[in-house]
Scaffold this active site. Structure first.
Site, mmCIF file in Angstrom:
data_model
loop_
_atom_site.group_PDB
_atom_site.id
_atom_site.type_symbol
_atom_site.label_atom_id
_atom_site.label_comp_id
_atom_site.label_asym_id
_atom_site.label_seq_id
_atom_site.Cartn_x
_atom_site.Cartn_y
_atom_site.Cartn_z
ATOM 1 N N ASP A 167 37.410 42.261 42.036
ATOM 2 C CA ASP A 167 38.627 41.798 42.678
ATOM 3 C C ASP A 167 39.687 42.880 42.430
ATOM 4 O O ASP A 167 39.501 43.792 41.607
ATOM 5 C CB ASP A 167 39.065 40.428 42.156
HETATM 6 C C1 BGC Z 1 42.328 38.256 45.613
HETATM 7 C C2 BGC Z 1 41.067 38.341 46.435
HETATM 8 C C3 BGC Z 1 41.260 39.258 47.617
HETATM 9 C C4 BGC Z 1 41.726 40.609 47.101
HETATM 10 C C5 BGC Z 1 41.922 41.621 48.199
HETATM 11 C C6 BGC Z 1 42.915 39.610 45.285
HETATM 12 O O1 BGC Z 1 44.173 39.519 44.700
HETATM 13 O O2 BGC Z 1 42.054 37.553 44.417
HETATM 14 O O3 BGC Z 1 40.680 37.068 46.857
HETATM 15 O O4 BGC Z 1 40.068 39.374 48.339
HETATM 16 O O5 BGC Z 1 42.962 40.441 46.427
HETATM 17 O O6 BGC Z 1 42.988 41.314 48.999
#
Ligand code: BGC
Length: 760
Positions: A289
């Site tokens: 993530d």
């Molecule tokens: C979120 C994810 C997301 C990623 C990219 C993160 O802060 O937890 O769900 O896919 O950002 O945008």
């Protein structure tokens, strides 16, 4: 228990090899392996580590692609993919740099959070799950993929399948609610909708199951917080949707920000390798993530990014996101801290995804601007409008106030009545808000030519506190009015006085839920509650259209307001869909997938609560029973609940024992006893009254969405097979125990038939 029938976990691996995406394996897989081995043979260590890097489009989105720093990194083979770039032409140009200007010409992956639609936006996932309509949900994912791939994207960070029992957690909006069985079914159809069984088709995109694992169980509902739970609970309540998505062939998995069993998911080998790959047979790649690897340092488990990167790669995390932590792996390999084989494994998995998407064959397969004609086309918008209407849950309809007739004078009041940027809901990254109608516009269109008059007043801001409201306006969803609260309310009351009926559009703002949107007060915001109370004093019929990104506390509203529709955030076509339901062009059929509490203090809670000592009956206080002194143990509106403008009757179910693989068939007749056509969701719940491990009183194990004309009946049957009775016992073994089982049917989890009882 004399004998346990144990389902060997190895069987899961066998099942996986039967998946259509992987069946073709033998020849084509050998070809793929040969192709990738030959390619990797030519790659330097730097280029292999480069494949593990996923920076944000960053300077490329705004600057001239060829000259940006990211472009230079792509040229040097230091990038495996980019995310949040949009547009076929833009992406073609960046892909061209990778393919034509880097040494080995390896194409990039282009990822984006396509969570509930692309430019055609569907309801937030929590809302969509309330349709219980698997075909429609799969279709929504399919449309999202068709639109996103037409705009250059080949990888979505969806489905988000985190089970949550906590309305305080803002990200509950992105998942399918509280139930693992339903969550698993939705996870499967979403993967299928995105990927189809032809991943190399240019309208298919790679799915990414997230957030692995247990993110929905953060303590206190506080974002990014600690998670701690037994494996017993984990496997019985939280893991099924991740596993189902993996078994449905999802090509990638995203690690969660939280900790599992004391170890952050990004560095958790048990989770990312032992469970995901060895137990479930996952063959795709794992992505971090956003900056998740670096957070191992925040968690205090590694003192540097370099050590964080080493722990993550050795745990089985293949691709870094938005950080440079994995750049340090080059040094780590040279110092002998990480083996080349470990880097090779991760690199190979990412190259395999590119190969399966057909990017080596045609890196520009998603880069044909002419395809954009399909984006927000009439057919897609129609599908979004339909599922938006199906997602809405009619919570209350005293005196059959709804549906409203299209005549007379209607006052539309509330801060969400004319708030364009709030319609789509959180995580609508590709939204083009100016194309979406406000509710006021949708209602005006629905009333056109009817002679009915639509009046409007905003009535209040979302809340009194401007600073708090600023927190949820970060993406430009700012609708704050500079007038005083008193002046706005007065205007609304004057408008309402002229009307026959008042429709209130109230609730959360779209960014009141979503990432980093935890709240402990989940009641209607103060300014809106005061406005509603003032409107109620007029003594006119009032309908509350409640916009929400989470289960909220509607205790006061359910006592005072005669009609309430939970609209969630219903997407780009939400305005028309709300009007469809409000005026009865579509009969509401949504059923809650997350129950609504009486009080926030009930969290975490779920309909799937475990048998306790000193059980409570009736939900009210009983000395020495499991209960609260000051609030019911039951929900205000239970899991599975939802009304209709017609009535349904469900007959007592009948059990017919079978021989062979099916244990028996349970059948029931459902009748539409009202005067309108309508749809509802028949739910099947299992109870295992005696088991080695304590189980919930009831567990959803089947459902069927049924449409019936007025007066029509349908016999519904469910075939009961042994796997439906399985659970993970306290030793962590998936088991089916012999003995008594009970099955009940109903239209919500609290209002069920007598049980049919059978022995295994
Ligand atoms: C979120 C994810 C997301 C990623 C990219 C993160 O802060 O937890 O769900 O896919 O950002 O945008």
């Amino acid at each position: 228990m004399t004998k346990h029938i144990t389902i060997l976990l190895a069987a899961a691996t066998l099942l996986l090899s039967c998946h259509p995406n992987l069946q073709k394996s033998s020849r084509s897989e050998r070809e793929m392996n040969r192709y990738i081995s030959a390619l990797m043979h030519k790659m330097t260590l730097e280029e292999k580590v480069g494949q593990l890097s996923l920076p944000v489009g960053g300077d490329i989105t705004t600057g001239e692609p060829r000259l940006s720093n990211t472009a230079e990194d792509i040229r040097s083979g230091h990038v495996g993919g980019l995310f949040n770039l949009k547009g076929a032409e833009q992406i073609r140009e960046v892909q061209r740099i990778a393919v034509e200007e880097s040494r080995l010409g390896i194409p990039l992956l282009f990822g984006m959070d396509v969570i509930h639609g692309y430019e055609t936006i569907f309801p937030i996932p929590l809302g969509m799950s309330c349709s219980w309509d698997m075909d429609a949900i799969e279709h929504a994912a399919r449309i999202a993929a068709i639109e996103a791939t037409a705009d250059g994207i080949c990888w979505t960070f969806s489905p988000m399948v985190d089970i949550s029992h906590d309305g305080r957690w803002g990200r509950i909006s992105e998942g399918s609610g509280e139930d693992p069985y339903l969550g698993a079914r939705i996870a499967e159809v979403m993967v299928r909708g995105y990927q189809t069984d032809q991943l190399a088709d240019s309208t298919s995109m790679l799915a990414c199951v997230k957030h692995f694992a247990l993110y929905g169980a953060v303590e206190g509902g506080r974002e990014y917080n600690f998670v701690d739970m037994s494996r017993y609970r984990m496997f019985n309540e939280y893991m099924a949707p991740y596993e189902a998505a993996v078994k449905a062939g999802a090509g990638s998995v995203m690690a969660a920000f939280n900790v599992v069993e004391g170890v952050p998911c990004h560095g958790n080998k048990w989770l990312l390798t032992d469970v995901l790959r060895e137990q479930w047979g996952f063959k795709g790649f794992v992505v971090a993530d956003y900056t998740g690897i670096e957070h191992l340092q925040d968690n205090g488990v590694t003192p540097s990014h370099e050590l964080a990167a080493i722990q993550a790669i050795q745990a089985g995390l293949d691709m870094d996101m938005a950080s440079s932590a994995y750049q340090t792996l080059i040094g780590a390999v040279r110092n002998g801290k990480v083996s080349v084989a470990t880097i090779d494994d991760a690199c190979r998995r990412i190259l395999e995804a590119k190969y399966k998407l057909g990017l080596f064959e045609d890196p520009y397969r998603y880069c044909h601007p002419a395809r954009r004609a399909v984006v927000r086309c009439a057919e897609h918008r129609e599908a979004a409008r339909k599922i938006a209407a199906e997602s809405m849950v009619l919570l209350k309809n005293e005196g059959n106030l709804l549906p409203l007739a299209k005549h007379g004078t209607i006052a539309l009041i509330g801060p969400l009545a004319d708030a364009r940027t709030h319609m789509a809901g959180t995580w609508s990254v590709a939204a083009v808000h100016e194309h979406y109608k406000t509710l006021r516009e949708g209602m005006a269109d629905a009333l056109q030519g009817t002679g009915a008059e639509l009046l409007y007043a905003k009535g209040s801001n979302l809340m009194y506190d401007a600073e708090q409201e600023g927190i949820i306006s970060i993406f430009g969803h700012d609708i704050r009015d500079s007038r005083s609260a008193g002046a706005m309310r007065e205007e609304a009351l004057n408008v309402a006085r002229k009307a026959d009926v008042i429709v209130c559009a109230m609730g959360e703002g779209s960014e009141s839920a979503g990432e980093c949107a935890s709240r402990v007060n989940i009641e209607l915001y103060d300014a809106q509650r005061d406005l509603l109370a003032a409107l109620l004093k007029l003594g006119k019929p009032i309908v509350l259209l409640h916009f929400a990104g989470r289960p909220t506390v509607l205790e006061w509203e359910s006592k005072h307001v005669p009609a309430i529709i939970e609209t969630w955030f219903s997407g780009s076509e939400g305005a028309d869909a709300i009007a469809d339901v409000l005026f009865g062009d579509i009969n509401p059929s949504g059923h809650l997938t997350t129950q609504l509490p009486h009080h926030v203090g009930q969290y975490p809670f779920s309909y799937r609560y475990y048998r306790t000592s000193r059980p409570n009956t009736g939900g009210t206080f009983g000395k020495y029973s499991t209960c609260y002194q000051d609030v019911s143990t039951y929900p205000l509106y239970p899991f599975g609940y939802g009304l209709s403008y017609t009535d349904f009757e469900v007959s007592e179910p009948v059990w017919t024992k079978q021989a062979g693989d099916t244990i028996g068939i349970i059948s029931t007749t459902i009748t539409n006893t009202g005067h309108r056509e309508g749809a509802t969701v028949l739910q099947l719940y299992l109870s295992d009254p005696f088991s080695e491990g304590v189980r919930p009183y009831i567990e959803l194990c089947g459902f069927e969405r049924i449409s019936l004309k007025a007066g029509e009946s349908q016999i519904v049957t469910f075939a009961i097979t042994p796997d439906m009775l399985a659970y993970y016992n306290p030793k962590g073994i998936k088991t089916i125990e012999p003995g008594e089982y009970q099955l009940r049917v109903g239209l919500n989890s609290r209002d069920l038939s007598k049980p049919v009882i059978f022995q295994l």
